[in-house]
Design a protein around this motif. Structure first.
Motif, mmCIF file in Angstrom:
data_model
loop_
_atom_site.group_PDB
_atom_site.id
_atom_site.type_symbol
_atom_site.label_atom_id
_atom_site.label_comp_id
_atom_site.label_asym_id
_atom_site.label_seq_id
_atom_site.Cartn_x
_atom_site.Cartn_y
_atom_site.Cartn_z
ATOM 1 N N UNK A 136 -8.669 -54.386 8.393
ATOM 2 C CA UNK A 136 -9.204 -55.847 8.448
ATOM 3 C C UNK A 136 -10.518 -55.624 7.803
ATOM 4 N N UNK A 137 -11.179 -54.841 7.600
ATOM 5 C CA UNK A 137 -12.340 -54.594 6.894
ATOM 6 C C UNK A 137 -12.801 -55.644 5.656
ATOM 7 N N UNK A 138 -13.524 -56.285 5.694
ATOM 8 C CA UNK A 138 -14.030 -57.252 4.750
ATOM 9 C C UNK A 138 -15.292 -57.133 4.263
ATOM 10 N N UNK A 139 -15.736 -56.404 3.241
ATOM 11 C CA UNK A 139 -17.064 -55.949 3.107
ATOM 12 C C UNK A 139 -17.568 -56.538 1.620
ATOM 13 N N UNK A 140 -19.025 -57.094 1.790
ATOM 14 C CA UNK A 140 -19.411 -57.468 0.617
ATOM 15 C C UNK A 140 -20.920 -57.748 0.659
ATOM 16 N N UNK A 141 -21.777 -57.596 -0.550
ATOM 17 C CA UNK A 141 -23.091 -58.203 -0.579
ATOM 18 C C UNK A 141 -23.304 -59.361 -1.471
ATOM 19 N N UNK A 142 -23.055 -60.476 -0.730
ATOM 20 C CA UNK A 142 -23.002 -61.838 -1.407
ATOM 21 C C UNK A 142 -24.057 -62.600 -1.799
ATOM 22 N N UNK A 143 -25.331 -61.992 -1.768
ATOM 23 C CA UNK A 143 -26.615 -62.540 -1.904
ATOM 24 C C UNK A 143 -26.792 -63.276 -3.253
ATOM 25 N N UNK A 144 -26.213 -62.974 -4.352
ATOM 26 C CA UNK A 144 -26.208 -63.737 -5.536
ATOM 27 C C UNK A 144 -25.977 -65.262 -5.286
ATOM 28 N N UNK A 145 -25.188 -65.799 -4.197
ATOM 29 C CA UNK A 145 -24.789 -67.027 -3.843
ATOM 30 C C UNK A 145 -26.139 -67.766 -3.251
ATOM 31 N N UNK A 146 -27.039 -67.008 -2.655
ATOM 32 C CA UNK A 146 -28.118 -67.543 -1.942
ATOM 33 C C UNK A 146 -29.377 -67.410 -2.953
ATOM 34 N N UNK A 147 -29.537 -66.788 -3.801
ATOM 35 C CA UNK A 147 -30.590 -66.338 -4.611
ATOM 36 C C UNK A 147 -31.484 -65.345 -3.886
ATOM 37 N N UNK A 148 -30.987 -64.558 -3.132
ATOM 38 C CA UNK A 148 -31.640 -63.066 -2.730
ATOM 39 C C UNK A 148 -31.324 -62.232 -3.672
ATOM 40 N N UNK A 149 -30.802 -60.801 -3.286
ATOM 41 C CA UNK A 149 -30.502 -59.683 -4.242
ATOM 42 C C UNK A 149 -30.015 -58.640 -3.186
ATOM 43 N N UNK A 150 -29.149 -57.753 -3.544
ATOM 44 C CA UNK A 150 -28.171 -56.799 -2.389
ATOM 45 C C UNK A 150 -29.648 -55.955 -1.939
ATOM 46 N N UNK A 151 -30.087 -56.081 -0.683
ATOM 47 C CA UNK A 151 -31.049 -55.379 -0.292
ATOM 48 C C UNK A 151 -30.653 -54.474 0.888
ATOM 49 N N UNK A 152 -31.407 -54.155 2.079
ATOM 50 C CA UNK A 152 -30.869 -53.387 3.117
ATOM 51 C C UNK A 152 -30.401 -51.829 2.510
ATOM 52 N N UNK A 153 -31.125 -51.414 1.375
ATOM 53 C CA UNK A 153 -31.017 -50.075 1.042
ATOM 54 C C UNK A 153 -29.971 -50.151 -0.134
ATOM 55 N N UNK A 154 -29.390 -51.326 -0.487
ATOM 56 C CA UNK A 154 -28.410 -51.409 -1.668
ATOM 57 C C UNK A 154 -28.931 -50.644 -2.874
ATOM 58 N N UNK A 155 -30.090 -50.736 -3.082
ATOM 59 C CA UNK A 155 -30.644 -49.734 -4.288
ATOM 60 C C UNK A 155 -30.573 -48.453 -4.131
ATOM 61 N N UNK A 156 -30.412 -47.881 -2.969
ATOM 62 C CA UNK A 156 -30.029 -46.356 -2.606
ATOM 63 C C UNK A 156 -28.557 -46.335 -2.973
ATOM 64 N N UNK A 157 -27.886 -46.897 -2.147
ATOM 65 C CA UNK A 157 -26.219 -46.726 -1.915
ATOM 66 C C UNK A 157 -25.555 -47.324 -3.358
ATOM 67 N N UNK A 158 -26.260 -48.284 -4.039
ATOM 68 C CA UNK A 158 -25.524 -48.669 -5.216
ATOM 69 C C UNK A 158 -25.767 -47.569 -6.357
#
Length: 356
Positions: A136-158
């Motif tokens: 049932x897991x549904x995972x996303x970093x959808x910040x592009x839709x609100x004008x943010x950017x993938x944060x919370x350490x995404x620069x690391x795990x990306x």
């Protein structure tokens, strides 16, 4: 408080258990919830009886659907132009501290990432030592839709994902399933949602060490084949789409993409309708963080996030999606070609009014 923090007696001592307990809001993180989690983790870190920690979300729908962006909107709305939004800055500061605490925790942290895991929810989940996803897991970093950017350490795990998956996920907000999470190294195990009690019991009967917990989870794993991953199935195409060095050429490739695939169609629509500034930030954050430590990544992202809160796109994106719900954000730039190097550099420059 909206979290439950308790300890459970096991064969190895105590297991700390955190439940994100705001199911009607899909367990979205508030500043209070983040503070409460931090207190629990700090307490257990120095308690020798607590050998490991388990984190889950209440209800059937979500582990955690992200941060409280409506609060961010009001924080920006009530702040004069050019000033640092205080509540938004406090939220990001405490959120990233919590995420880093989980990444660096000396004891095993088991994450039950069932249901929706988005944005800030993934920030909590990805730092765990044993990250479990379900069918049932549904995972996303959808910040592009609100004008943010993938944060919370995404620069690391990306930067730890195969090929161009990171750029694709950051620029499209594409949704991932359990197989995608395993393929991109966002998860370690896949277990059927109905086996949650079974896996918890297996962990409680283990010796509580990292290897012991791994062994316990492995006994309950479900089969999760790589060909169930849309990212893996479209891997060559994704690498081709993201290949151009000029961002405007990437956008042009998506404009020319013809597909009957619903997953790819949704990704295309999100990229083309999302904030052009986010597209530029995604590429820049990945490049800049390539050789950064985790400390440096979170410091950079705190600067970026506060800058996003001081620029118009984040407020406008949240307004269009969640406040007025008209779905027609008026972005500050109409295309990536309009973004200057100076504009982009602003997002990586610490604001004068920022204390940390």
């Amino acid at each position: 408080m909206a979290i439950v923090a308790e300890t459970i007696e096991t064969s190895f001592g105590l297991l700390g258990k955190i439940i994100l307990d705001k199911p009607k809001a899909l367990n979205a993180l508030s500043t209070d919830m983040i503070e409460s989690m931090q207190v629990a983790l700090d307490d257990w870190a120095t308690n020798d009886e607590v050998k490991a920690v388990w984190v889950e979300g209440a209800g059937e729908k979500a582990f955690c659907a992200g941060g409280d962006v409506v609060m961010l909107y009001h924080s920006m709305k009530e702040t004069a132009a050019g000033d640092v939004p205080a509540k938004a800055t406090e939220f990001f500061t405490k959120e990233y501290k919590l995420d880093q605490t989980i990444h660096e925790y000396a004891k095993p942290v088991i994450i039950w990432a069932d249901g929706i895991v988005m944005g800030g929810g993934l920030g909590v989940a990805v730092g765990g030592s044993h990250r479990i996803v379900t069918e049932r897991s549904m995972i996303a970093m959808p910040e592009v839709t609100i004008g943010l950017y993938p944060d919370v350490g995404a620069s690391w795990f990306f930067n730890r994902m195969p090929g161009k998956c990171a750029e694709f996920l950051g620029m499209t907000g594409a949704r991932m399933n359990a197989a995608d999470a395993l393929f991109t190294k966002l998860a370690d195990f896949a277990v059927a949602s109905e086996d949650k009690d079974h896996v918890l019991q297996a962990i409680a009967s283990s010796d509580g060490t990292h290897d012991g917990i791994t062994e316990a989870i492995t006994t309950t794993q479900m089969e999760c084949r790589v060909h169930e991953s849309a990212l893996w199935m479209n891997y060559e195409l994704i690498n081709e789409l993201m290949a151009p060095t000029d961002l405007s050429d990437v956008v042009a490739q998506f404009e020319g993409l013809e597909t009957d695939d619903k997953w790819l169609s949704r990704a295309k629509a999100s990229l083309l309708g999302g904030s052009p500034m986010t597209l530029a930030l995604v590429r820049e954050q990945i490049e800049m963080a390539k050789h950064m430590s985790l400390d440096e990544v979170f410091a950079m992202e705190l600067t970026m996030s506060v800058q996003c809160a001081m620029h118009p796109d984040l407020q406008e994106g949240i307004r269009a999606l969640l406040i007025d719900k008209d779905g027609t954000p008026q972005w500050s730039v109409s295309s990536v070609e309009d973004i200057t190097d100076q504009q982009l550099a602003e997002y990586f420059t610490k604001p004068e009014g920022m204390t940390k």
